[in-house]
Motif scaffolding. Structure first.
Motif, PDB file in Angstrom:
ATOM      1  N   VAL A  91       0.839  -1.190   0.000  1.00 39.38           N
ATOM      2  CA  VAL A  91       0.000   0.000   0.000  1.00 39.38           C
ATOM      3  C   VAL A  91       0.877   1.245   0.000  1.00 39.38           C
ATOM      4  CG1 VAL A  91      -1.632   1.325   1.394  1.00 39.38           C
ATOM      5  CG2 VAL A  91      -1.918  -1.135   1.134  1.00 39.38           C
ATOM      6  N   GLY A  92       0.554   2.182  -0.865  1.00 32.92           N
ATOM      7  CA  GLY A  92       1.293   3.446  -0.869  1.00 32.92           C
ATOM      8  C   GLY A  92       2.326   3.536  -1.973  1.00 32.92           C
ATOM      9  N   VAL A  93       2.788   2.404  -2.467  1.00 33.27           N
ATOM     10  CA  VAL A  93       3.819   2.435  -3.504  1.00 33.27           C
ATOM     11  C   VAL A  93       3.257   3.038  -4.792  1.00 33.27           C
ATOM     12  CG1 VAL A  93       5.349   1.041  -4.945  1.00 33.27           C
ATOM     13  CG2 VAL A  93       5.071   0.489  -2.537  1.00 33.27           C
ATOM     14  N   GLY A  94       2.057   2.604  -5.161  1.00 28.18           N
ATOM     15  CA  GLY A  94       1.417   3.117  -6.381  1.00 28.18           C
ATOM     16  C   GLY A  94       1.210   4.618  -6.294  1.00 28.18           C
ATOM     17  N   ALA A  95       0.669   5.074  -5.170  1.00 28.61           N
ATOM     18  CA  ALA A  95       0.415   6.503  -4.967  1.00 28.61           C
ATOM     19  C   ALA A  95       1.714   7.290  -5.072  1.00 28.61           C
ATOM     20  CB  ALA A  95      -0.241   6.727  -3.609  1.00 28.61           C
ATOM     21  N   ASN A  96       2.756   6.726  -4.503  1.00 31.87           N
ATOM     22  CA  ASN A  96       4.054   7.377  -4.546  1.00 31.87           C
ATOM     23  C   ASN A  96       4.576   7.499  -5.968  1.00 31.87           C
ATOM     24  OD1 ASN A  96       5.839   8.698  -3.005  1.00 31.87           O
ATOM     25  ND2 ASN A  96       7.048   6.872  -2.442  1.00 31.87           N
ATOM     26  N   ARG A  97       4.353   6.449  -6.742  1.00 30.21           N
ATOM     27  CA  ARG A  97       4.805   6.484  -8.141  1.00 30.21           C
ATOM     28  C   ARG A  97       4.055   7.539  -8.931  1.00 30.21           C
ATOM     29  NH1 ARG A  97       5.704   0.120  -9.413  1.00 30.21           N
ATOM     30  NH2 ARG A  97       7.572  -0.038  -8.141  1.00 30.21           N
ATOM     31  N   VAL A  98       2.781   7.711  -8.627  1.00 29.11           N
ATOM     32  CA  VAL A  98       2.001   8.739  -9.307  1.00 29.11           C
ATOM     33  C   VAL A  98       2.596  10.119  -8.973  1.00 29.11           C
ATOM     34  CG1 VAL A  98      -0.234   9.906  -9.401  1.00 29.11           C
ATOM     35  CG2 VAL A  98      -0.137   7.417  -9.389  1.00 29.11           C
ATOM     36  N   ARG A  99       2.873  10.326  -7.702  1.00 26.42           N
ATOM     37  CA  ARG A  99       3.441  11.604  -7.251  1.00 26.42           C
ATOM     38  C   ARG A  99       4.763  11.875  -7.985  1.00 26.42           C
ATOM     39  NH1 ARG A  99       4.020  10.410  -1.880  1.00 26.42           N
ATOM     40  NH2 ARG A  99       1.760  10.405  -1.702  1.00 26.42           N
ATOM     41  N   GLN A 100       5.594  10.841  -8.048  1.00 30.55           N
ATOM     42  CA  GLN A 100       6.903  10.990  -8.707  1.00 30.55           C
ATOM     43  C   GLN A 100       6.762  11.311 -10.189  1.00 30.55           C
ATOM     44  OE1 GLN A 100       8.649   7.257  -7.749  1.00 30.55           O
ATOM     45  NE2 GLN A 100       9.448   7.942  -5.765  1.00 30.55           N
ATOM     46  N   LEU A 101       5.769  10.717 -10.798  1.00 30.13           N
ATOM     47  CA  LEU A 101       5.553  10.945 -12.233  1.00 30.13           C
ATOM     48  C   LEU A 101       5.248  12.420 -12.507  1.00 30.13           C
ATOM     49  CD1 LEU A 101       5.089   9.732 -15.108  1.00 30.13           C
ATOM     50  CD2 LEU A 101       2.721   9.315 -14.428  1.00 30.13           C
ATOM     51  N   PHE A 102       4.365  12.994 -11.716  1.00 34.05           N
ATOM     52  CA  PHE A 102       4.012  14.405 -11.908  1.00 34.05           C
ATOM     53  C   PHE A 102       5.198  15.306 -11.568  1.00 34.05           C
ATOM     54  CE2 PHE A 102      -0.494  14.909 -13.008  1.00 34.05           C
ATOM     55  CZ  PHE A 102      -0.874  13.577 -12.993  1.00 34.05           C
ATOM     56  N   GLU A 103       5.928  14.916 -10.532  1.00 32.85           N
ATOM     57  CA  GLU A 103       7.108  15.673 -10.133  1.00 32.85           C
ATOM     58  C   GLU A 103       8.136  15.679 -11.276  1.00 32.85           C
ATOM     59  OE1 GLU A 103       7.316  17.385  -7.374  1.00 32.85           O
ATOM     60  OE2 GLU A 103       9.289  18.067  -8.107  1.00 32.85           O
ATOM     61  N   ARG A 104       8.313  14.504 -11.855  1.00 33.67           N
ATOM     62  CA  ARG A 104       9.276  14.377 -12.953  1.00 33.67           C
ATOM     63  C   ARG A 104       8.822  15.200 -14.161  1.00 33.67           C
ATOM     64  NH1 ARG A 104       9.649   8.824 -13.820  1.00 33.67           N
ATOM     65  NH2 ARG A 104       9.129   8.847 -16.014  1.00 33.67           N
ATOM     66  N   ALA A 105       7.527  15.225 -14.395  1.00 34.45           N
ATOM     67  CA  ALA A 105       7.007  16.015 -15.516  1.00 34.45           C
ATOM     68  C   ALA A 105       7.375  17.486 -15.330  1.00 34.45           C
ATOM     69  CB  ALA A 105       5.498  15.844 -15.618  1.00 34.45           C
ATOM     70  N   ARG A 106       7.166  17.990 -14.112  1.00 41.49           N
ATOM     71  CA  ARG A 106       7.488  19.409 -13.852  1.00 41.49           C
ATOM     72  C   ARG A 106       8.976  19.660 -14.025  1.00 41.49           C
ATOM     73  NH1 ARG A 106       3.975  18.331  -9.485  1.00 41.49           N
ATOM     74  NH2 ARG A 106       1.926  19.018 -10.155  1.00 41.49           N
ATOM     75  N   LYS A 107       9.766  18.782 -13.431  1.00 42.85           N
ATOM     76  CA  LYS A 107      11.230  18.957 -13.483  1.00 42.85           C
ATOM     77  C   LYS A 107      11.744  18.910 -14.911  1.00 42.85           C
ATOM     78  CE  LYS A 107      13.159  17.433  -9.108  1.00 42.85           C
ATOM     79  NZ  LYS A 107      13.276  16.157  -8.387  1.00 42.85           N
ATOM     80  N   THR A 108      11.250  17.919 -15.655  1.00 46.98           N
ATOM     81  CA  THR A 108      11.719  17.756 -17.029  1.00 46.98           C
ATOM     82  C   THR A 108      11.341  18.968 -17.866  1.00 46.98           C
ATOM     83  OG1 THR A 108      11.256  15.422 -16.749  1.00 46.98           O
ATOM     84  CG2 THR A 108      11.794  16.144 -18.959  1.00 46.98           C
ATOM     85  N   ALA A 109      10.120  19.448 -17.687  1.00 45.18           N
ATOM     86  CA  ALA A 109       9.690  20.616 -18.454  1.00 45.18           C
ATOM     87  C   ALA A 109      10.597  21.806 -18.144  1.00 45.18           C
ATOM     88  CB  ALA A 109       8.234  20.940 -18.139  1.00 45.18           C
ATOM     89  N   LYS A 110      10.898  21.995 -16.873  1.00 45.46           N
ATOM     90  CA  LYS A 110      11.771  23.121 -16.500  1.00 45.46           C
ATOM     91  C   LYS A 110      13.150  22.961 -17.109  1.00 45.46           C
ATOM     92  CE  LYS A 110       9.686  24.518 -12.218  1.00 45.46           C
ATOM     93  NZ  LYS A 110       9.612  24.035 -10.847  1.00 45.46           N
ATOM     94  N   LYS A 111      13.674  21.742 -16.981  1.00 45.77           N
ATOM     95  CA  LYS A 111      15.023  21.469 -17.479  1.00 45.77           C
ATOM     96  C   LYS A 111      15.100  21.708 -18.980  1.00 45.77           C
ATOM     97  CE  LYS A 111      17.759  17.491 -17.408  1.00 45.77           C
ATOM     98  NZ  LYS A 111      17.796  16.112 -16.950  1.00 45.77           N
ATOM     99  N   GLN A 112      14.053  21.304 -19.678  1.00 47.88           N
ATOM    100  CA  GLN A 112      14.076  21.462 -21.139  1.00 47.88           C
ATOM    101  C   GLN A 112      13.454  22.785 -21.572  1.00 47.88           C
ATOM    102  OE1 GLN A 112      12.667  17.972 -23.192  1.00 47.88           O
ATOM    103  NE2 GLN A 112      13.841  16.592 -21.905  1.00 47.88           N
TER     104      GLN A 112
END
Ligand code: ATP
Length: 273
Positions: A91-112
């Protein structure tokens, strides 16, 4: 692995013109993306930003291609995940992965240095199916996290647009399809005859097709084929031509390939029965 990671987040090289048929779906999707691109103007009118689009339809019809083309069209970074990646024993791993995905989207957009990100979630039904009887806590947490992230998109500086795909729209929980979430549904159905001809023309481009080959006729004979089956058909025809040591891919190779693909799909069907 850094390089494959970068590749995953890059702006895909797929355009709407690379997608055959699907005229209505492409038009609807582009209209929705125009909203996204003109967000400032929408803000002036107080229009609620679009957050998610649901692509529905059978396998192999081009839903993933559509999502990639959307990122290209809107000059957004592209991130992809599948509903099944969020399913874990704990429990919680899936939710965490979702959070990371959105976080990565923001970071990647900024980086690029991009203003937008498109997240594509294939097989959304795996986490977004209706709950019946005994509740499944893990799936609920994952789904809730996705909804929270989508609700929070307004406040984030980088707009994130979520495109989800499913073959089973009927399974989805109403929480997902409510206004402000995946409130636009676009059907990506099996191509009609013209769509099939268009897809065949895209996949035969650059291949040594004999001039006697009538792709309209092939389109006529492939009722029920998805874009993915048509792609495979062209490939099989080329293999038959190579085996024949024929300079060109000829009509007979297409006929053989139609039989082969039809047979393959039948075997797939019987093995899943
Ligand atoms: P799934 O539901 O199984 O994930 P999908 O709808 O996302 O399938 P895609 O992954 O987009 O299907 O398509 C698979 C492949 O089939 C594509 O890479 C492409 O080669 C071919 N294809 C499918 N649809 C089209 C299309 N409309 N035009 C051109 N090629 C297509």
């Amino acid at each position: 692995n850094g390089s494959s990671h970068d590749q995953r987040n890059a702006i895909p090289n797929i355009r709407f013109t690379d997608i055959g048929g699907q005229t209505r779906a492409k038009k609807e999707l582009m209209e929705a993306l125009d909203f996204l691109i003109e967000q400032e103007k929408m803000n002036e009118y107080g229009i609620r930003p679009l957050k998610g689009i649901l692509l529905t339809g059978p396998p192999g019809t081009g839903k993933t291609l559509m999502a990639k083309a959307s990122a290209h069209y809107s000059n957004a970074v592209f991130l992809t995940a599948s509903g099944s990646e969020f399913v874990e024993m704990y429990v919680g791993v899936g939710a965490n992965r979702v959070r990371q995905l959105f976080e990565r989207a923001r970071k990647t957009a900024k980086k690029q240095k991009k203003n937008r990100a498109v997240i594509f979630i294939d097989e959304i039904d795996v986490i977004g199916a209706k709950r019946e009887g005994s509740q499944h806590k893990e799936y609920d947490q994952t789904l809730n996290q996705l909804l929270t992230e989508m609700d929070g998109i307004k406040k984030s500086e980088i707009p994130i647009f979520v495109i989800a795909a499913t073959n089973r729209k009927d399974l989805l929980d109403a929480a997902l399809t409510r206004p402000g979430r995946f409130d636009r549904h676009i059907a990506v159905d099996l191509p009609d005859k013209n769509g099939r001809a268009h897809i065949l023309s895209l996949h035969t481009k650059g291949k040594p097709i004999h001039e006697e080959v009538d792709l309209d006729k092939v389109a006529n004979e492939t009722f029920g084929f998805s874009g993915a089956s048509l792609e495979s058909l062209v490939n099989e025809a080329a293999i038959y031509a190579m085996r024949d040591e024929s300079v060109y891919i000829e009509s007979k190779h297409f006929s053989q390939a139609v039989d082969k693909v039809l047979m393959g799909e039948q075997t797939d069907r019987t093995t899943t029965l």
